[in-house]
Structures are given as C-alpha cells and as structure tokens.
Write a protein that holds these residues in place. Structure first.
Motif, PDB file in Angstrom:
ATOM      1  N   SER A   1      73.344 -21.417 -18.051  1.00  8.27           N
ATOM      2  CA  SER A   1      74.051 -20.548 -17.110  1.00  8.27           C
ATOM      3  C   SER A   1      73.580 -20.817 -15.681  1.00  8.27           C
ATOM      4  N   LYS A   2      72.307 -21.167 -15.523  1.00  8.27           N
ATOM      5  CA  LYS A   2      71.780 -21.492 -14.190  1.00  8.27           C
ATOM      6  C   LYS A   2      72.482 -22.726 -13.618  1.00  8.27           C
ATOM      7  N   SER A   3      72.652 -23.750 -14.446  1.00  9.87           N
ATOM      8  CA  SER A   3      73.345 -24.965 -13.999  1.00  9.87           C
ATOM      9  C   SER A   3      74.810 -24.666 -13.692  1.00  9.87           C
ATOM     10  N   ILE A   4      75.430 -23.892 -14.563  1.00  8.23           N
ATOM     11  CA  ILE A   4      76.839 -23.549 -14.352  1.00  8.23           C
ATOM     12  C   ILE A   4      76.991 -22.787 -13.046  1.00  8.23           C
ATOM     13  N   LEU A   5      76.114 -21.847 -12.809  1.00  3.98           N
ATOM     14  CA  LEU A   5      76.160 -21.058 -11.580  1.00  3.98           C
ATOM     15  C   LEU A   5      76.036 -21.949 -10.350  1.00  3.98           C
TER      16      LEU A   5
ATOM     17  N   CYS B   1      81.068 -25.680  -6.389  1.00  3.34           N
ATOM     18  CA  CYS B   1      81.444 -27.061  -6.086  1.00  3.34           C
ATOM     19  C   CYS B   1      82.694 -27.476  -6.843  1.00  3.34           C
ATOM     20  N   VAL B   2      82.804 -27.024  -8.072  1.00  2.70           N
ATOM     21  CA  VAL B   2      83.975 -27.344  -8.883  1.00  2.70           C
ATOM     22  C   VAL B   2      85.215 -26.703  -8.254  1.00  2.70           C
ATOM     23  N   GLU B   3      85.049 -25.472  -7.785  1.00  4.84           N
ATOM     24  CA  GLU B   3      86.181 -24.759  -7.198  1.00  4.84           C
ATOM     25  C   GLU B   3      86.627 -25.378  -5.874  1.00  4.84           C
ATOM     26  N   THR B   4      85.668 -25.803  -5.028  1.00  5.09           N
ATOM     27  CA  THR B   4      86.019 -26.359  -3.728  1.00  5.09           C
ATOM     28  C   THR B   4      86.230 -27.863  -3.766  1.00  5.09           C
ATOM     29  N   GLY B   5      85.642 -28.506  -4.768  1.00  5.03           N
ATOM     30  CA  GLY B   5      85.713 -29.969  -4.824  1.00  5.03           C
ATOM     31  C   GLY B   5      84.720 -30.627  -3.883  1.00  5.03           C
ATOM     32  N   GLN B   6      83.843 -29.838  -3.269  1.00  6.69           N
ATOM     33  CA  GLN B   6      82.879 -30.358  -2.297  1.00  6.69           C
ATOM     34  C   GLN B   6      81.457 -29.969  -2.691  1.00  6.69           C
ATOM     35  N   PRO B   7      80.775 -30.810  -3.455  1.00  8.33           N
ATOM     36  CA  PRO B   7      79.410 -30.458  -3.855  1.00  8.33           C
ATOM     37  C   PRO B   7      78.400 -30.678  -2.737  1.00  8.33           C
TER      38      PRO B   7
ATOM     39  N   PRO C   1      74.529 -31.895  -1.702  1.00 10.15           N
ATOM     40  CA  PRO C   1      73.729 -32.986  -2.278  1.00 10.15           C
ATOM     41  C   PRO C   1      72.943 -32.546  -3.515  1.00 10.15           C
ATOM     42  N   GLU C   2      72.418 -31.319  -3.489  1.00 11.89           N
ATOM     43  CA  GLU C   2      71.657 -30.820  -4.636  1.00 11.89           C
ATOM     44  C   GLU C   2      72.569 -30.637  -5.850  1.00 11.89           C
ATOM     45  N   ALA C   3      73.736 -30.046  -5.599  1.00 10.11           N
ATOM     46  CA  ALA C   3      74.681 -29.826  -6.693  1.00 10.11           C
ATOM     47  C   ALA C   3      75.183 -31.154  -7.233  1.00 10.11           C
ATOM     48  N   LEU C   4      75.398 -32.119  -6.363  1.00 11.53           N
ATOM     49  CA  LEU C   4      75.851 -33.441  -6.808  1.00 11.53           C
ATOM     50  C   LEU C   4      74.806 -34.075  -7.721  1.00 11.53           C
ATOM     51  N   ALA C   5      73.537 -33.959  -7.353  1.00 16.23           N
ATOM     52  CA  ALA C   5      72.477 -34.502  -8.202  1.00 16.23           C
ATOM     53  C   ALA C   5      72.479 -33.808  -9.563  1.00 16.23           C
TER      54      ALA C   5
END
Length: 121
Positions: free
Chosen positions: A59-63, A68-74, A76-80
C-alpha cells in the motif's frame, strides 16, 4: 456515488474500500452528514489499486505511485520506485512462466502415461 454503490460497481467489499481509504489510496468527499461520496471514476481507481496489490505492491508503494499514474508525470523518486516494481514483476513473471512450463511437462507426461495405461485391451 456512496460506498455501497462503489462496492457493487467495483466488485469489492465495503470493508476493502474502507481499508483503501485508511491507507490513503482512496479519498472520498464527505457530505455534511459525514457520508462518503466517490466520483464516477472511483471504480476505475479501485480496479487499478487491486491490480497493483495483485502484482505484489505494498500500500505504501501504491500510495507513492498513484499520483504519478493519474498525472502521467512521475517524480524522480516515484520513477525509481516504478522501475523497481516493474523489474520485480518481470522477475515474478519469469518464475511463474518456468513453473507453468514444468506443470505443462508433468501434465503431458501424465496424459501420455494415462493413454497407455488407460487403454482397454
């Protein structure tokens, strides 16, 4: 829509929806009476959350990745995190494919054995 409607529409329990809310994954609006109200795209979001859980994400990862999934713009941390989760899923797929291939071999051997042993004489 209310929580019961979302549960029916998404095919998950009200309890699961409340859990998603506790984890910060699903954020309903509240009426003046305190009732939860979800947007029409709530069922799509619940489906996505379930897919991430099914893929083994916490759930932590999903959160961390939902915005980012909603905006399409991750970020750098989320991208990793996304890349690491994708690599983990790829490893799982490889292992599951190997397990399926072994099962296919066992099934084929069993069918061959049965064909010989099960033939009437």
């Amino acid at each position: 829509m209310r929580i019961g409607e979302l549960a029916a529409k998404s095919g998950v329990s009200v309890r699961a929806l409340r859990y998603y809310e506790e984890q910060g994954l699903l954020v309903p609006e509240r009426s003046s009476g305190g009732h939860r109200h979800y947007s029409d795209r709530g069922a799509d979001l619940v489906w996505l959350i379930q897919q991430f859980y099914a893929a083994g994400l916490s759930s932590k990862s999903i959160l961390a990745i939902l915005p980012c999934v909603e905006t399409g713009q991750p970020t750098p941390e989320a991208l990793a995190l996304l890349v690491a989760e994708r690599e983990r899923i790829d490893r799982q797929l490889t292992e599951l494919t190997k397990a399926r291939d072994k099962l296919d071999t066992v099934i084929a051997n069993a069918e061959t054995s049965c064909d010989h042993a099960c033939r009437p004489e």
